[in-house]
Design a protein around this motif. Structure first.
Motif, PDB file in Angstrom:
ATOM      1  N   THR A  16       0.812  -1.203   0.000  1.00  0.00           N
ATOM      2  CA  THR A  16       0.000   0.000   0.000  1.00  0.00           C
ATOM      3  C   THR A  16       0.854   1.266   0.000  1.00  0.00           C
ATOM      4  O   THR A  16       0.352   2.354  -0.190  1.00  0.00           O
ATOM      5  CB  THR A  16      -0.910   0.032   1.229  1.00  0.00           C
ATOM      6  N   GLU A  17       2.172   1.123   0.218  1.00  0.00           N
ATOM      7  CA  GLU A  17       3.038   2.287   0.220  1.00  0.00           C
ATOM      8  C   GLU A  17       3.591   2.527  -1.179  1.00  0.00           C
ATOM      9  O   GLU A  17       3.847   1.605  -1.926  1.00  0.00           O
ATOM     10  CB  GLU A  17       4.213   2.095   1.191  1.00  0.00           C
ATOM     11  N   ALA A  18       3.793   3.756  -1.504  1.00  0.00           N
ATOM     12  CA  ALA A  18       4.434   4.096  -2.773  1.00  0.00           C
ATOM     13  C   ALA A  18       5.921   4.255  -2.551  1.00  0.00           C
ATOM     14  O   ALA A  18       6.371   4.526  -1.447  1.00  0.00           O
ATOM     15  CB  ALA A  18       3.848   5.398  -3.322  1.00  0.00           C
ATOM     16  N   ALA A  19       6.674   4.076  -3.622  1.00  0.00           N
ATOM     17  CA  ALA A  19       8.074   4.473  -3.554  1.00  0.00           C
ATOM     18  C   ALA A  19       8.088   5.939  -3.195  1.00  0.00           C
ATOM     19  O   ALA A  19       7.304   6.722  -3.714  1.00  0.00           O
ATOM     20  CB  ALA A  19       8.755   4.245  -4.891  1.00  0.00           C
ATOM     21  N   PRO A  20       8.954   6.359  -2.286  1.00  0.00           N
ATOM     22  CA  PRO A  20       8.841   7.696  -1.694  1.00  0.00           C
ATOM     23  C   PRO A  20       8.874   8.807  -2.726  1.00  0.00           C
ATOM     24  O   PRO A  20       9.932   9.199  -3.190  1.00  0.00           O
ATOM     25  CB  PRO A  20      10.057   7.772  -0.765  1.00  0.00           C
ATOM     26  N   ALA A  21       7.729   9.301  -3.091  1.00  0.00           N
ATOM     27  CA  ALA A  21       7.646  10.430  -4.020  1.00  0.00           C
ATOM     28  C   ALA A  21       7.987  11.703  -3.266  1.00  0.00           C
ATOM     29  O   ALA A  21       7.662  11.841  -2.093  1.00  0.00           O
ATOM     30  CB  ALA A  21       6.249  10.522  -4.621  1.00  0.00           C
ATOM     31  N   LEU A  22       8.640  12.604  -3.932  1.00  0.00           N
ATOM     32  CA  LEU A  22       9.021  13.847  -3.285  1.00  0.00           C
ATOM     33  C   LEU A  22       7.804  14.751  -3.177  1.00  0.00           C
ATOM     34  O   LEU A  22       6.812  14.611  -3.876  1.00  0.00           O
ATOM     35  CB  LEU A  22      10.126  14.534  -4.082  1.00  0.00           C
ATOM     36  N   GLN A  23       7.894  15.733  -2.264  1.00  0.00           N
ATOM     37  CA  GLN A  23       6.808  16.684  -2.114  1.00  0.00           C
ATOM     38  C   GLN A  23       6.757  17.602  -3.323  1.00  0.00           C
ATOM     39  O   GLN A  23       7.787  17.921  -3.933  1.00  0.00           O
ATOM     40  CB  GLN A  23       7.012  17.527  -0.841  1.00  0.00           C
ATOM     41  N   ALA A  24       5.559  18.019  -3.681  1.00  0.00           N
ATOM     42  CA  ALA A  24       5.406  18.909  -4.831  1.00  0.00           C
ATOM     43  C   ALA A  24       6.129  20.224  -4.569  1.00  0.00           C
ATOM     44  O   ALA A  24       6.081  20.758  -3.464  1.00  0.00           O
ATOM     45  CB  ALA A  24       3.920  19.169  -5.102  1.00  0.00           C
ATOM     46  N   PRO A  25       6.811  20.764  -5.565  1.00  0.00           N
ATOM     47  CA  PRO A  25       7.504  22.041  -5.395  1.00  0.00           C
ATOM     48  C   PRO A  25       6.509  23.177  -5.273  1.00  0.00           C
ATOM     49  O   PRO A  25       5.346  23.041  -5.653  1.00  0.00           O
ATOM     50  CB  PRO A  25       8.327  22.161  -6.674  1.00  0.00           C
ATOM     51  N   PRO A  26       6.932  24.318  -4.730  1.00  0.00           N
ATOM     52  CA  PRO A  26       6.025  25.462  -4.637  1.00  0.00           C
ATOM     53  C   PRO A  26       5.523  25.866  -6.011  1.00  0.00           C
ATOM     54  O   PRO A  26       6.222  25.766  -7.007  1.00  0.00           O
ATOM     55  CB  PRO A  26       6.910  26.570  -4.017  1.00  0.00           C
ATOM     56  N   ALA A  27       4.296  26.320  -6.065  1.00  0.00           N
ATOM     57  CA  ALA A  27       3.708  26.744  -7.338  1.00  0.00           C
ATOM     58  C   ALA A  27       4.492  27.914  -7.914  1.00  0.00           C
ATOM     59  O   ALA A  27       4.934  28.802  -7.201  1.00  0.00           O
ATOM     60  CB  ALA A  27       2.244  27.131  -7.130  1.00  0.00           C
ATOM     61  N   GLU A  28       4.665  27.908  -9.235  1.00  0.00           N
ATOM     62  CA  GLU A  28       5.439  28.955  -9.888  1.00  0.00           C
ATOM     63  C   GLU A  28       4.561  30.110 -10.353  1.00  0.00           C
ATOM     64  O   GLU A  28       5.067  31.114 -10.827  1.00  0.00           O
ATOM     65  CB  GLU A  28       6.191  28.385 -11.098  1.00  0.00           C
ATOM     66  N   ALA A  29       3.232  29.923 -10.247  1.00  0.00           N
ATOM     67  CA  ALA A  29       2.343  30.958 -10.752  1.00  0.00           C
ATOM     68  C   ALA A  29       2.658  32.294 -10.094  1.00  0.00           C
ATOM     69  O   ALA A  29       2.783  32.398  -8.877  1.00  0.00           O
ATOM     70  CB  ALA A  29       0.889  30.573 -10.488  1.00  0.00           C
ATOM     71  N   GLY A  30       2.789  33.321 -10.917  1.00  0.00           N
ATOM     72  CA  GLY A  30       3.041  34.641 -10.380  1.00  0.00           C
ATOM     73  C   GLY A  30       4.487  34.909 -10.055  1.00  0.00           C
ATOM     74  O   GLY A  30       4.820  36.009  -9.615  1.00  0.00           O
ATOM     75  N   GLN A  31       5.375  33.971 -10.258  1.00  0.00           N
ATOM     76  CA  GLN A  31       6.782  34.163  -9.948  1.00  0.00           C
ATOM     77  C   GLN A  31       7.566  34.413 -11.232  1.00  0.00           C
ATOM     78  O   GLN A  31       7.281  33.841 -12.271  1.00  0.00           O
ATOM     79  CB  GLN A  31       7.351  32.942  -9.224  1.00  0.00           C
ATOM     80  N   GLY A  32       8.604  35.252 -11.123  1.00  0.00           N
ATOM     81  CA  GLY A  32       9.475  35.483 -12.268  1.00  0.00           C
ATOM     82  C   GLY A  32       8.856  36.430 -13.276  1.00  0.00           C
ATOM     83  O   GLY A  32       7.712  36.856 -13.160  1.00  0.00           O
ATOM     84  N   PRO A  33       9.634  36.751 -14.328  1.00  0.00           N
ATOM     85  CA  PRO A  33       9.161  37.705 -15.342  1.00  0.00           C
ATOM     86  C   PRO A  33       8.071  37.104 -16.215  1.00  0.00           C
ATOM     87  O   PRO A  33       7.946  35.893 -16.342  1.00  0.00           O
ATOM     88  CB  PRO A  33      10.428  37.981 -16.161  1.00  0.00           C
TER      89      PRO A  33
END
Length: 431
Positions: A16-33
């Motif tokens: 029932t466990e998954a291979a350890p998936a990493l946490q989702a990165p912060p959303a990029e919306a609104g960031q950068g040019p």
């Protein structure tokens, strides 16, 4: 996706466990040019609006300024990160910024931009994006995919004078068009090899891919000055998609079919599209007959089908006419699968590189849900690959065997030339 709890994964995890998936990165919306702040011309911004594209992704923010300056580049970013726009936008900007006199109407087609792609399906997909971007700018785009007589090649290259500014083609079709002198490359300003392991040319060259095998730089150095390349690489290159669950089911070969049928029948109708990967065309066909018997509506895609059939099948799947596609690795590279929420490796892939491309079919830019990958593991040689995948996920590192494109590799490593063979490259470069 529910997996029977009594089974254990090859790495010793409860089923029932998954291979350890990493946490989702912060959303990029609104960031950068924004795209406008990156200096793109209004015509290209209008094309982006037609495509309903918002702000640039990470690889686009990296690539657009560098490629606008005319630098040749190795462009490496995780699958589904928006690499197509990352190279198209700045290279189209260069064509708009330096208009040239029309080519002779009676002569062969003489594009100023060339994108070489490994399959007809990918050429059609990238061509649709390029056409939407180029329409407001008045640049003609043509695709060259072969699959027919010489007259068909000539018809594909026809465009209103001065001919196509941008040409997208597959290796075989390009080679034949060059051989028959339907195509001339003396006006070429830039060339992109998408999903490529090799390039050679003195014009601006961009190598794009989600995986770069060890030894690539050494192979490129045989044909071009790699020291003059700028490398554009995101931090997630060669890593498992952090927001996608990776699940492994260890079972005997005879149990694979019942497990798949249970997965499909228990999946809710709102669960998005499903890709089922097999390692051979014969398995795709056999599995398709079984799904027919169980009244499970699906499509099949494999390399032994005609070009016309393949194009229609994938277009139908992308439109959502059918939500299950049984396929070979033909569908694992580059093609837009943002509607897919489940990948099933009915046959475990032969390499970690193939696994990474298959896993990249879910959790892509524009996807509504992160999705999951479920892999059936039946052979002892598959177990070793699974352990490497689980270890990379736990340690938050890239998969082994796909070193940084800047890192020198052991002497003698040879890179398989998957996209173009030497004869085509010699034709294109005139060497």
């Amino acid at each position: 996706v529910a997996v029977p709890p009594e089974r254990e994964s090859p790495g010793g995890l409860p089923r029932t466990e998954a291979a350890p998936a990493l946490q989702a990165p912060p959303a990029e919306a609104g960031q950068g040019p924004t795209f406008a702040e990156l200096g793109l011309q209004p015509a290209l911004l209008a094309g982006l609006e037609r495509l309903s594209i918002g702000r640039p992704t990470a690889v686009q923010r990296l690539a657009i300024p560098a490629l606008r300056r005319g630098r040749s580049a190795l462009c490496a970013a995780e699958t589904g990160s928006g690499k197509t726009l990352a190279y198209l936008l700045p290279l189209l900007e260069r064509l708009l910024g330096r208009p040239e006199a029309p080519a002779e109407a009676a002569g062969p087609a003489a594009p100023r931009g060339l994108v070489v792609l490994p399959s007809r399906e990918l050429a059609a997909q990238v061509g649709a994006v390029a056409a939407a971007l180029c329409a407001p700018a008045g640049l003609a785009v043509r695709g060259l995919t072969g699959g027919g007589a010489a007259g068909g090649l000539r018809r594909q290259l026809r465009a209103p004078p001065p001919g196509p500014a941008v040409l997208l083609g597959t290796p075989g079709a390009l080679r034949e068009a060059l051989r028959r002198r339907f195509l001339a490359l003396e006006r070429l300003r830039w060339m992109v090899l998408d999903e490529a392991d090799l390039l050679m040319d003195e014009t601006q060259v961009v190598v794009v891919g989600a995986t770069f095998p060890a030894g690539l730089s050494e192979t490129l150095a045989k044909f071009t000055d790699v020291g003059q390349f700028v490398t554009l690489s995101t931090q997630s290159l060669h890593r498992l998609p952090p927001h996608v669950q990776q699940k492994f089911v260890r079972l005997k070969g005879r149990d694979k079919l019942p497990e798949l049928l249970q997965l499909l029948k228990e999946r809710p109708s709102s669960g998005g599209a499903v890709l089922i990967f097999c390692n051979s065309a014969s398995t795709v066909n056999w599995l398709g007959y079984i799904l027919d018997d169980h009244k499970i509506k699906h499509l099949r895609l494999q390399g032994q089908m005609s070009a016309a059939a393949r194009a229609g099948i994938f277009a139908s799947f992308q439109k959502g006419d059918v939500s299950v596609l049984v396929c070979t690795d033909l569908a694992s590279r580059g093609l837009d699968t943002s509607s897919v929420q489940l990948v099933v490796n009915y046959d475990f892939p032969d390499t970690l590189q193939d696994y990474l491309h298959r896993a990249g079919r879910v959790g892509r830019v524009g996807s509504k849900a992160p999705g999951a990958v479920v892999s059936f593991v039946t052979h002892r040689w598959d177990v070793d690959l699974v352990r490497k995948i689980e270890t990379a996920a736990r340690k938050r590192t890239g998969l082994p065997g796909m070193d940084s494109i800047n890192k020198p590799s052991p002497k003698g490593v040879e890179v398989r030339l998957r996209l173009l063979h030497i004869s085509l490259l010699v034709c294109i470069c005139g060497k």
